[in-house]
Scaffold this active site. Structure first.
Site, PDB file in Angstrom:
ATOM      1  N   CYS A  56      -1.273   8.433   7.462  1.00 43.01           N
ATOM      2  CA  CYS A  56      -2.596   8.077   6.949  1.00 43.01           C
ATOM      3  C   CYS A  56      -3.497   7.625   8.111  1.00 43.01           C
ATOM      4  CB  CYS A  56      -2.480   6.939   5.955  1.00 43.01           C
ATOM      5  SG  CYS A  56      -1.599   7.372   4.450  1.00 43.01           S
ATOM      6  N   CYS A  96       7.538   4.109   6.048  1.00 44.92           N
ATOM      7  CA  CYS A  96       6.701   3.854   4.861  1.00 44.92           C
ATOM      8  C   CYS A  96       7.513   3.494   3.642  1.00 44.92           C
ATOM      9  CB  CYS A  96       5.866   5.088   4.573  1.00 44.92           C
ATOM     10  SG  CYS A  96       6.837   6.593   4.480  1.00 44.92           S
ATOM     11  N   CYS A 146       0.842  -1.202   0.000  1.00 46.84           N
ATOM     12  CA  CYS A 146       0.000   0.000   0.000  1.00 46.84           C
ATOM     13  C   CYS A 146       0.881   1.259   0.000  1.00 46.84           C
ATOM     14  CB  CYS A 146      -0.931  -0.030   1.211  1.00 46.84           C
ATOM     15  SG  CYS A 146      -2.171   1.278   1.213  1.00 46.84           S
ATOM     16  N   CYS A 147       1.906   1.280   0.869  1.00 46.02           N
ATOM     17  CA  CYS A 147       2.813   2.441   0.911  1.00 46.02           C
ATOM     18  C   CYS A 147       3.593   2.575  -0.405  1.00 46.02           C
ATOM     19  CB  CYS A 147       3.804   2.317   2.065  1.00 46.02           C
ATOM     20  SG  CYS A 147       3.153   2.806   3.672  1.00 46.02           S
ATOM     21  N   CYS A 174      -3.566   3.995   9.536  1.00 47.39           N
ATOM     22  CA  CYS A 174      -2.286   3.486  10.050  1.00 47.39           C
ATOM     23  C   CYS A 174      -1.701   4.372  11.137  1.00 47.39           C
ATOM     24  CB  CYS A 174      -1.281   3.365   8.902  1.00 47.39           C
ATOM     25  SG  CYS A 174      -1.872   2.303   7.579  1.00 47.39           S
TER      26      CYS A 174
HETATM   27 FE1  SF4 Z   1      -1.418   2.747   2.891  1.00 46.82          FE
HETATM   28 FE2  SF4 Z   1      -1.176   3.030   5.540  1.00 46.82          FE
HETATM   29 FE3  SF4 Z   1       0.947   3.358   3.907  1.00 46.82          FE
HETATM   30 FE4  SF4 Z   1      -1.020   5.157   3.968  1.00 46.82          FE
HETATM   31  S1  SF4 Z   1       0.414   4.636   5.631  1.00 46.82           S
HETATM   32  S2  SF4 Z   1      -0.042   4.375   2.148  1.00 46.82           S
HETATM   33  S3  SF4 Z   1      -2.837   3.819   4.236  1.00 46.82           S
HETATM   34  S4  SF4 Z   1      -0.218   1.432   4.317  1.00 46.82           S
END
Ligand code: SF4
Length: 238
Positions: free
Chosen positions: A208, A234, A125-126, A211
């Site tokens: 985010c 991240c 996701c990151c 998280c």
């Molecule tokens: Fe995704 Fe969480 Fe990374 Fe944001 S902090 S990009 S929601 S995994």
């Protein structure tokens, strides 16, 4: 001192040497002097990145280069307060806010990878929502500044004030690397710098929404990020 025109033609190896030398020479310099060096050396090929936790580095940079580019990554998962801070910075500060977005919206990512990828595979996701967009967004710059501080977590304890970002092949400037939280608080109070309202609501580090949680007494500032998921960064600063 190497000027803007000269650095535009330097090879990666020469830029790396320049960065490492500056890191040594500027280790004891003030944040303003570090930023002065960066803006004089790279001119418009220098930007500040901001998570909109606060606008301290953007404020410092705008004092030495009014209208400096401030790059913000809108992952699609930010708290409303973070977007509000970005809008306020854009409205009241002498900076040029540039918002980067991932190639896919959250809905498109959900359709491709399934919902709540951040719970199942936060690294992916990151990578999709932060690392890749930043890589693409920094293409036109030779150097970027961050608000990393050595006291934030053990993983940041050795952050140089100027270093070489080998992954992106850019000079990475961390003008407040030696600052403590008290230094940040004092600068914010002295200059009336915009901060994310969540910092007054138990959050010590703002990322985010899915998280990020509030920190507990005695935890380090980044303990509320990806809590319980064995992840501390991240990938932007790896
Ligand atoms: Fe995704 Fe969480 Fe990374 Fe944001 S902090 S990009 S929601 S995994």
């Amino acid at each position: 001192m190497t000027g803007t025109a000269q650095t535009a033609t330097l090879t990666d190896e020469e830029l790396r040497e320049l960065a490492e030398r500056a890191g040594r020479e500027l280790e004891d310099a003030s944040a303003l002097d570090i930023l002065k060096w960066a803006t004089e050396t790279f001119g418009p090929r220098f930007c500040v990145t901001s998570s909109m936790e606060d606008a301290v580095v953007a404020h410092l940079a705008s004092r030495v280069l009014p209208g400096v580019d401030v790059v913000f990554l809108d992952t699609g998962y930010h708290f409303e307060e973070t977007i509000g801070t970005r809008d306020a910075v854009d409205a009241v500060m002498d900076v040029n806010v540039i918002t980067l977005t991932p190639r896919r919206s959250v809905a498109e990512q959900d359709a491709e990878h399934g919902p709540r990828l951040h719970d199942r595979d936060p690294d992916l996701c990151c990578a999709l929502r932060k690392v890749k967009p930043l890589e693409e967004g920094l293409t036109g710059y030779t150097a970027w500044a961050t608000g990393l501080r050595r006291d934030e977590s053990p993983t940041r304890a050795n952050t140089p004030v100027v270093g070489w970002d080998g992954r992106r092949r850019k000079v990475k400037v961390s003008p407040i690397a030696r600052w403590t939280q008290d230094d940040v608080d004092a600068y914010v109070a002295e200059h009336g710098v915009l901060t994310n309202p969540l910092l007054m609501d138990g959050y010590a580090s703002v990322g985010c929404a899915p998280c990020t949680r509030r920190v507990l007494e005695g935890e380090d500032a980044r303990a509320g990020r990806w809590a319980g998921r064995g992840k501390t960064e991240c990938g932007l600063h790896g």
